[in-house]
Design a protein around this motif. Structure first.
Motif, PDB file in Angstrom:
ATOM      1  N   ALA A 204     -15.756  18.093  51.263  1.00 49.31           N
ATOM      2  CA  ALA A 204     -14.382  17.564  50.415  1.00 49.31           C
ATOM      3  C   ALA A 204     -14.663  17.373  49.086  1.00 49.31           C
ATOM      4  CB  ALA A 204     -13.430  16.606  51.282  1.00 49.31           C
ATOM      5  N   ILE A 205     -15.573  16.652  48.895  1.00 51.30           N
ATOM      6  CA  ILE A 205     -15.790  16.176  47.380  1.00 51.30           C
ATOM      7  C   ILE A 205     -16.477  17.457  46.711  1.00 51.30           C
ATOM      8  CG2 ILE A 205     -17.520  14.704  46.166  1.00 51.30           C
ATOM      9  CD1 ILE A 205     -17.235  12.629  48.200  1.00 51.30           C
ATOM     10  N   VAL A 206     -17.288  18.241  47.103  1.00 54.56           N
ATOM     11  CA  VAL A 206     -17.795  19.237  46.515  1.00 54.56           C
ATOM     12  C   VAL A 206     -16.790  20.307  46.393  1.00 54.56           C
ATOM     13  CG1 VAL A 206     -19.203  21.316  47.090  1.00 54.56           C
ATOM     14  CG2 VAL A 206     -19.993  19.078  47.613  1.00 54.56           C
ATOM     15  N   ARG A 207     -15.650  20.645  47.231  1.00 53.17           N
ATOM     16  CA  ARG A 207     -14.503  21.530  47.241  1.00 53.17           C
ATOM     17  C   ARG A 207     -13.855  20.982  45.846  1.00 53.17           C
ATOM     18  NH1 ARG A 207     -14.476  21.143  52.762  1.00 53.17           N
ATOM     19  NH2 ARG A 207     -12.665  19.760  52.704  1.00 53.17           N
ATOM     20  N   ARG A 208     -13.590  19.893  45.723  1.00 57.27           N
ATOM     21  CA  ARG A 208     -12.700  19.181  44.837  1.00 57.27           C
ATOM     22  C   ARG A 208     -13.439  19.234  43.187  1.00 57.27           C
ATOM     23  NH1 ARG A 208     -11.311  14.949  48.475  1.00 57.27           N
ATOM     24  NH2 ARG A 208     -12.942  13.624  47.485  1.00 57.27           N
ATOM     25  N   ARG A 209     -14.723  19.322  43.348  1.00 59.19           N
ATOM     26  CA  ARG A 209     -15.386  19.669  42.288  1.00 59.19           C
ATOM     27  C   ARG A 209     -15.403  20.879  41.654  1.00 59.19           C
ATOM     28  NH1 ARG A 209     -20.705  20.428  41.730  1.00 59.19           N
ATOM     29  NH2 ARG A 209     -21.132  19.895  43.936  1.00 59.19           N
ATOM     30  N   VAL A 210     -15.811  21.822  42.594  1.00 57.31           N
ATOM     31  CA  VAL A 210     -16.086  23.351  42.102  1.00 57.31           C
ATOM     32  C   VAL A 210     -14.758  24.105  42.083  1.00 57.31           C
ATOM     33  CG1 VAL A 210     -18.354  23.128  43.214  1.00 57.31           C
ATOM     34  CG2 VAL A 210     -16.421  23.995  44.640  1.00 57.31           C
ATOM     35  N   ALA A 211     -13.352  23.289  42.685  1.00 55.93           N
ATOM     36  CA  ALA A 211     -12.144  24.184  42.867  1.00 55.93           C
ATOM     37  C   ALA A 211     -11.884  24.753  41.609  1.00 55.93           C
ATOM     38  CB  ALA A 211     -11.111  23.103  43.374  1.00 55.93           C
ATOM     39  N   PRO A 212     -11.951  24.278  40.454  1.00 54.94           N
ATOM     40  CA  PRO A 212     -11.339  24.938  39.293  1.00 54.94           C
ATOM     41  C   PRO A 212     -12.134  26.171  38.734  1.00 54.94           C
ATOM     42  CG  PRO A 212     -11.493  22.485  38.908  1.00 54.94           C
ATOM     43  CD  PRO A 212     -12.283  22.796  40.029  1.00 54.94           C
ATOM     44  N   THR A 213     -13.380  26.154  39.306  1.00 51.36           N
ATOM     45  CA  THR A 213     -14.207  27.639  39.065  1.00 51.36           C
ATOM     46  C   THR A 213     -14.505  28.594  39.951  1.00 51.36           C
ATOM     47  OG1 THR A 213     -16.260  26.388  39.844  1.00 51.36           O
ATOM     48  CG2 THR A 213     -15.800  25.767  37.627  1.00 51.36           C
ATOM     49  N   LEU A 214     -13.672  28.401  41.110  1.00 53.39           N
ATOM     50  CA  LEU A 214     -13.660  29.244  42.320  1.00 53.39           C
ATOM     51  C   LEU A 214     -12.996  30.726  41.715  1.00 53.39           C
ATOM     52  CD1 LEU A 214     -13.071  26.983  45.457  1.00 53.39           C
ATOM     53  CD2 LEU A 214     -15.383  27.961  44.773  1.00 53.39           C
ATOM     54  N   PRO A 215     -13.562  31.859  42.223  1.00 54.16           N
ATOM     55  CA  PRO A 215     -12.971  32.958  41.997  1.00 54.16           C
ATOM     56  C   PRO A 215     -11.556  33.349  42.796  1.00 54.16           C
ATOM     57  CG  PRO A 215     -15.016  33.265  43.329  1.00 54.16           C
ATOM     58  CD  PRO A 215     -14.735  31.931  43.020  1.00 54.16           C
ATOM     59  N   ARG A 216     -11.056  34.143  42.481  1.00 60.41           N
ATOM     60  CA  ARG A 216      -9.494  34.253  43.088  1.00 60.41           C
ATOM     61  C   ARG A 216      -9.602  35.147  44.460  1.00 60.41           C
ATOM     62  NH1 ARG A 216      -5.045  34.196  40.051  1.00 60.41           N
ATOM     63  NH2 ARG A 216      -5.464  33.607  37.733  1.00 60.41           N
ATOM     64  N   GLY A 217     -10.747  36.103  44.768  1.00 53.84           N
ATOM     65  CA  GLY A 217     -10.577  36.611  46.059  1.00 53.84           C
ATOM     66  C   GLY A 217     -11.087  35.809  47.330  1.00 53.84           C
ATOM     67  N   ARG A 218     -10.452  35.983  48.293  1.00 57.19           N
ATOM     68  CA  ARG A 218     -11.131  35.211  49.585  1.00 57.19           C
ATOM     69  C   ARG A 218     -12.515  35.273  49.900  1.00 57.19           C
ATOM     70  NH1 ARG A 218     -11.780  35.685  55.134  1.00 57.19           N
ATOM     71  NH2 ARG A 218     -11.193  33.951  56.224  1.00 57.19           N
ATOM     72  N   GLN A 219     -13.024  36.260  49.888  1.00 53.90           N
ATOM     73  CA  GLN A 219     -14.467  36.508  50.331  1.00 53.90           C
ATOM     74  C   GLN A 219     -15.297  35.940  49.116  1.00 53.90           C
ATOM     75  OE1 GLN A 219     -14.764  37.714  53.261  1.00 53.90           O
ATOM     76  NE2 GLN A 219     -16.988  37.254  53.218  1.00 53.90           N
TER      77      GLN A 219
END
Length: 312
Positions: free
Chosen positions: A206-221
């Motif tokens: 969960a900590i990692v997801r919050r940290r990288v969330a702003p940089t994640l691409p749009r597509g699901r895959q």
């Protein structure tokens, strides 16, 4: 590599992970004296693109790529099993099952036409099942890798990938061990340890997801792949719980070149012999844990071809 608590491990893993990410699934292979939970963040199984097109991977692990290219000439010259035509067994149920457990992490370009069943599961086997040779364009940083997949009779299996040089030098060897069935008290303890480890893994994810969330691409895959890389970098793709077990037997197997007729394993004054067939040897050592030992290659007349010391 035997299942230590098969009845509740899967349910426990599914439930714990679902609380953090409902769409994620878990796969639990048991390796040696540790429980290893491999967490796959999605993925869709696809068929190979070669002449033979089995399913590679699955929806949980993802799907490695396939290749219609042939194996290098040196491998053909050194391994008779690659020179013979494919048999019904090479394309049979044991091999197809093994290929569904292959993950795209570290393996790409599986040469499906060169996949071979080196040995079927021994009758009544409880430690090591079928042995499958899986050549690949690249695996774990090795070009033209030769991967040996040992099917666990219950679920999953273990895979080791080697270069041609490692095969020729006697380094293409793996091992598995079977432990005594745990008692009710032992199972309860393992359940508690696994729950604790999975809660901690979910918290750190969960900590990692919050940290990288702003940089994640749009597509699901694309998001799934980006998260998987982030989890890998953080050491969160696997959960390992060290356990102590009563060992029943250890099984050693490996790929050897043409000319080797049998392999002798020496350890603590004891010798165990494995006959070579399809460029594969397999040695079962009762009542022993996995450990170092000296391997001796012999030809059909008993002459020593090579001696491989532990770590050598």
């Amino acid at each position: 590599m035997s299942p230590l608590f098969p009845r509740f491990a899967g349910e426990l893993a599914e439930a714990a992970e679902a609380r953090a990410r409902p769409r994620r699934r878990l796969h639990l292979p048991i390796v040696g004296a540790s429980v290893v939970v491999v967490v796959a963040a999605g993925g869709i199984a696809t068929a190979a693109t070669g002449v033979w097109s089995p399913q590679l991977g699955d929806a949980r692990r993802g799907s490695p790529t396939a290749s219609a290219t042939g194996v290098p000439d040196e491998q053909l010259a050194r391994l008779a099993v690659l020179r013979r035509p494919a048999t019904a067994g090479d394309h049979g149920a044991e091999v197809r099952r093994a290929l569904t457990f292959i993950s795209p992490q570290g393996i790409r370009g599986i040469r499906t036409d060169a996949v071979r069943l080196l040995a079927p599961a021994p009758a009544g086997a409880r430690t090591a099942g079928a042995e499958v040779l899986i050549p690949a364009q690249r695996a774990n940083g090795i070009s033209d890798a030769l991967c040996l997949f040992t099917v666990d009779p219950t679920e999953g299996g273990g895979v080791g990938c080697y270069s041609t040089r490692q095969v020729l030098e006697g380094q293409a060897v793996g091992s598995m061990q079977r432990n005594a069935t745990p008692t009710r008290t032992e199972r309860a303890k393992r359940q508690r340890l696994m729950r604790r480890a999975m809660r901690e893994n979910a918290r750190r994810r969960a900590i990692v997801r919050r940290r990288v969330a702003p940089t994640l691409p749009r597509g699901r895959q694309a998001r799934i792949l980006a998260l998987r890389r982030a989890y890998l970098d953080a050491g969160l793709l696997a959960i390992t719980v060290p356990l102590r077990d009563r060992t029943v037997e250890a099984v050693y197997s490996g790929i050897v070149p043409d000319g080797v007729a049998r392999v002798v394993r020496r350890d603590a004054g004891r010798e165990h012999v494995g006959v070579v067939e399809n460029n594969l040897f397999r040695i079962t050592v009762p009542g022993a844990r996995q450990g170092p030992g000296t391997l001796v290659w012999q030809d059909a007349d008993g002459r020593v071809l090579r001696t491989i010391a532990p770590g050598g």
